[in-house]
Design a protein around this motif. Sequence first.
Motif, PDB file in Angstrom:
ATOM      1  N   TYR A  14       0.837  -1.217   0.000  1.00  0.00           N
ATOM      2  CA  TYR A  14       0.000   0.000   0.000  1.00  0.00           C
ATOM      3  C   TYR A  14       0.864   1.256   0.000  1.00  0.00           C
ATOM      4  O   TYR A  14       0.549   2.241  -0.672  1.00  0.00           O
ATOM      5  N   LEU A  15       1.970   1.216   0.760  1.00  0.00           N
ATOM      6  CA  LEU A  15       2.788   2.418   0.842  1.00  0.00           C
ATOM      7  C   LEU A  15       3.510   2.675  -0.480  1.00  0.00           C
ATOM      8  O   LEU A  15       3.582   3.805  -0.957  1.00  0.00           O
ATOM      9  N   SER A  16       4.017   1.618  -1.101  1.00  0.00           N
ATOM     10  CA  SER A  16       4.695   1.775  -2.398  1.00  0.00           C
ATOM     11  C   SER A  16       3.730   2.295  -3.451  1.00  0.00           C
ATOM     12  O   SER A  16       4.067   3.181  -4.241  1.00  0.00           O
ATOM     13  N   TRP A  17       2.537   1.724  -3.467  1.00  0.00           N
ATOM     14  CA  TRP A  17       1.563   2.134  -4.479  1.00  0.00           C
ATOM     15  C   TRP A  17       1.116   3.576  -4.249  1.00  0.00           C
ATOM     16  O   TRP A  17       0.956   4.347  -5.195  1.00  0.00           O
ATOM     17  N   GLU A  18       0.934   3.944  -2.998  1.00  0.00           N
ATOM     18  CA  GLU A  18       0.544   5.309  -2.675  1.00  0.00           C
ATOM     19  C   GLU A  18       1.648   6.279  -3.095  1.00  0.00           C
ATOM     20  O   GLU A  18       1.384   7.324  -3.707  1.00  0.00           O
ATOM     21  N   ALA A  19       2.901   5.923  -2.785  1.00  0.00           N
ATOM     22  CA  ALA A  19       4.043   6.777  -3.143  1.00  0.00           C
ATOM     23  C   ALA A  19       4.141   6.926  -4.660  1.00  0.00           C
ATOM     24  O   ALA A  19       4.310   8.033  -5.178  1.00  0.00           O
ATOM     25  N   ALA A  20       4.017   5.797  -5.374  1.00  0.00           N
ATOM     26  CA  ALA A  20       4.136   5.833  -6.836  1.00  0.00           C
ATOM     27  C   ALA A  20       3.018   6.677  -7.436  1.00  0.00           C
ATOM     28  O   ALA A  20       3.250   7.490  -8.339  1.00  0.00           O
ATOM     29  N   TRP A  21       1.812   6.509  -6.933  1.00  0.00           N
ATOM     30  CA  TRP A  21       0.677   7.281  -7.457  1.00  0.00           C
ATOM     31  C   TRP A  21       0.920   8.772  -7.277  1.00  0.00           C
ATOM     32  O   TRP A  21       0.701   9.576  -8.166  1.00  0.00           O
ATOM     33  N   ARG A  22       1.382   9.140  -6.091  1.00  0.00           N
ATOM     34  CA  ARG A  22       1.590  10.564  -5.801  1.00  0.00           C
ATOM     35  C   ARG A  22       2.683  11.167  -6.689  1.00  0.00           C
ATOM     36  O   ARG A  22       2.538  12.291  -7.178  1.00  0.00           O
ATOM     37  N   LEU A  23       3.754  10.422  -6.902  1.00  0.00           N
ATOM     38  CA  LEU A  23       4.816  10.929  -7.777  1.00  0.00           C
ATOM     39  C   LEU A  23       4.288  11.118  -9.195  1.00  0.00           C
ATOM     40  O   LEU A  23       4.590  12.101  -9.861  1.00  0.00           O
ATOM     41  N   GLN A  24       3.469  10.159  -9.631  1.00  0.00           N
ATOM     42  CA  GLN A  24       2.934  10.243 -10.996  1.00  0.00           C
ATOM     43  C   GLN A  24       1.883  11.342 -11.131  1.00  0.00           C
ATOM     44  O   GLN A  24       1.475  11.683 -12.231  1.00  0.00           O
ATOM     45  N   HIS A  25       1.425  11.885  -9.987  1.00  0.00           N
ATOM     46  CA  HIS A  25       0.433  12.949 -10.042  1.00  0.00           C
ATOM     47  C   HIS A  25       1.005  14.269  -9.543  1.00  0.00           C
ATOM     48  O   HIS A  25       0.289  15.090  -8.960  1.00  0.00           O
ATOM     49  N   GLY A  26       2.312  14.446  -9.736  1.00  0.00           N
ATOM     50  CA  GLY A  26       2.905  15.763  -9.540  1.00  0.00           C
ATOM     51  C   GLY A  26       3.553  16.033  -8.196  1.00  0.00           C
ATOM     52  O   GLY A  26       4.160  17.086  -8.004  1.00  0.00           O
ATOM     53  N   GLU A  27       3.432  15.093  -7.262  1.00  0.00           N
ATOM     54  CA  GLU A  27       4.072  15.335  -5.971  1.00  0.00           C
ATOM     55  C   GLU A  27       5.570  15.077  -6.095  1.00  0.00           C
ATOM     56  O   GLU A  27       5.993  14.231  -6.883  1.00  0.00           O
ATOM     57  N   THR A  28       6.362  15.818  -5.325  1.00  0.00           N
ATOM     58  CA  THR A  28       7.810  15.633  -5.431  1.00  0.00           C
ATOM     59  C   THR A  28       8.369  14.796  -4.289  1.00  0.00           C
ATOM     60  O   THR A  28       9.408  14.158  -4.430  1.00  0.00           O
ATOM     61  N   LEU A  29       7.656  14.798  -3.160  1.00  0.00           N
ATOM     62  CA  LEU A  29       8.130  14.021  -2.011  1.00  0.00           C
ATOM     63  C   LEU A  29       7.776  12.548  -2.198  1.00  0.00           C
ATOM     64  O   LEU A  29       6.631  12.200  -2.485  1.00  0.00           O
ATOM     65  N   ASP A  30       8.783  11.697  -2.019  1.00  0.00           N
ATOM     66  CA  ASP A  30       8.544  10.251  -2.119  1.00  0.00           C
ATOM     67  C   ASP A  30       8.351   9.691  -0.706  1.00  0.00           C
ATOM     68  O   ASP A  30       9.270   9.699   0.113  1.00  0.00           O
ATOM     69  N   LEU A  31       7.144   9.211  -0.445  1.00  0.00           N
ATOM     70  CA  LEU A  31       6.830   8.698   0.897  1.00  0.00           C
ATOM     71  C   LEU A  31       7.780   7.592   1.339  1.00  0.00           C
ATOM     72  O   LEU A  31       7.970   7.366   2.527  1.00  0.00           O
TER      73      LEU A  31
END
Length: 411
Positions: A14-31
């Motif tokens: 869940y954490l990897s998928w959440e991090a990947a989704w956020r990066l692909q949607h413009g976020e710069t911080l990698d959880l």
Amino acid sequence: MHRKIFHIDVNSAYLSWEAAWRLQHGETLDLRDIPSIVGGDVKKRRGIVLAKSIPAKAYGIQTGETVYSAVQKCPSLISVAPQYERYVVASDSMVALIREYSPYVQRYSVDEVFLDYQGKRDPLDVAEEIRERIKTTLGFTVNIGVGENKLLAKVASDFTKPDRVHTLYREEIKRKMWPLPVEDLFMVGRRTKKKLNDRGIWTIGDLAALDRDYILHWLKKPGLTIWEYANGIENSPVKNEGPPPKSVGNSTTTAFDVETEEDALLVLLGLTETVCMRLRAHRMYTRLVNVHFRNYSFVGYGRERTLYSATDSTARIYSMVKTLFRELWEGEPLRQLGVSVGRLSPNDVTQLSFFETWDEEAVQLDRTVDQVRNKYGQTALYRSSFLDSGIHPVIGGVIAEEDYPMMASLL
DNA sequence: TCTGGGGTCCTAGGACCC
DNA sequence: TCTGGGGTCCTAGGACCC
């Protein structure tokens, strides 16, 4: 021709998928680079850790513990809410990629896949390629275990993480698996670990060395199973299609304690609606209805009863739910309620009980409500008793097309 | 403990039948 | 009957998994 079984396991899914989704949607911080978790909503009393980053793990944070306790361990911890729809998309993409390598692919859970590789290439090269492609094209990492059977592959995928391929071949069992603590073995949980430790069995090797009849008489069938696993004995096939479900259930923790029968029955009705829709989506009937709950002090109870005949009728099932709840509940405040149905059978044959009549109108009503909800949304249509109740009319998990077999206690 | 939600399988005792 | 044993169904609870 080579043949090996792979077990592909998403790292901190869940954490990897959440991090990947956020990066692909413009976020710069990698959880994944900071102490972070995917955690339930504390205010809704669902505050447990569902997945953790590696930096969070370094603080001793464990999956399943309370978010409260995790924050005590790491005050700067970032907690994000789960977004299951995103994870289903990521999971589906991964499975599609894996299917390119073999027609024998078993989705074991949302984040674990078995693959039976049969081909000319070196299985290790294939595993490395899958690992790398998932990372570069989908944006998250996996561990892949390679072995002669599913058990060995699964144990191997749990070796050092993340982003690794490990082998556990027969000739490596003694060196790689037997020194491990016995609780690292599939199917050895907290209680079994204690029983084994109490008799001086600390490693998988200790377990493997026991006499077969000794453990069979001591721990019965589960004992024999873990003894075989410890010796690398396991031969279940990679199944393309999971078996049909044996039970379907939904439960929910309420944001506040439920104190009246009226409210409890509304929650149970919301749960029953979901359970019955899923049951019908599977084209199954049930003969067993179960109601369970936890009270304010977390003590749980359950009650189940066999129906006179198999059914998928929301009205009939809810009627039994009400009966069971009224027999079971002693009036104390409740924090969690659940409904499940079991002893399922295909709905293509209808066996009418001698004492019953076929209620075509009720059957058609269920079918129609399902169709409307599937087309216009789960709350497009709901019972008026929910109006102003503050209770959701349809309660429960995602009603996915294919409803993964979330689990199997056996491989 | 401030403790989710989805499952499967196994055991065990009592009822009931032969 | 002062009753044996096996099979199946029902229900409750526990252990384990992701």
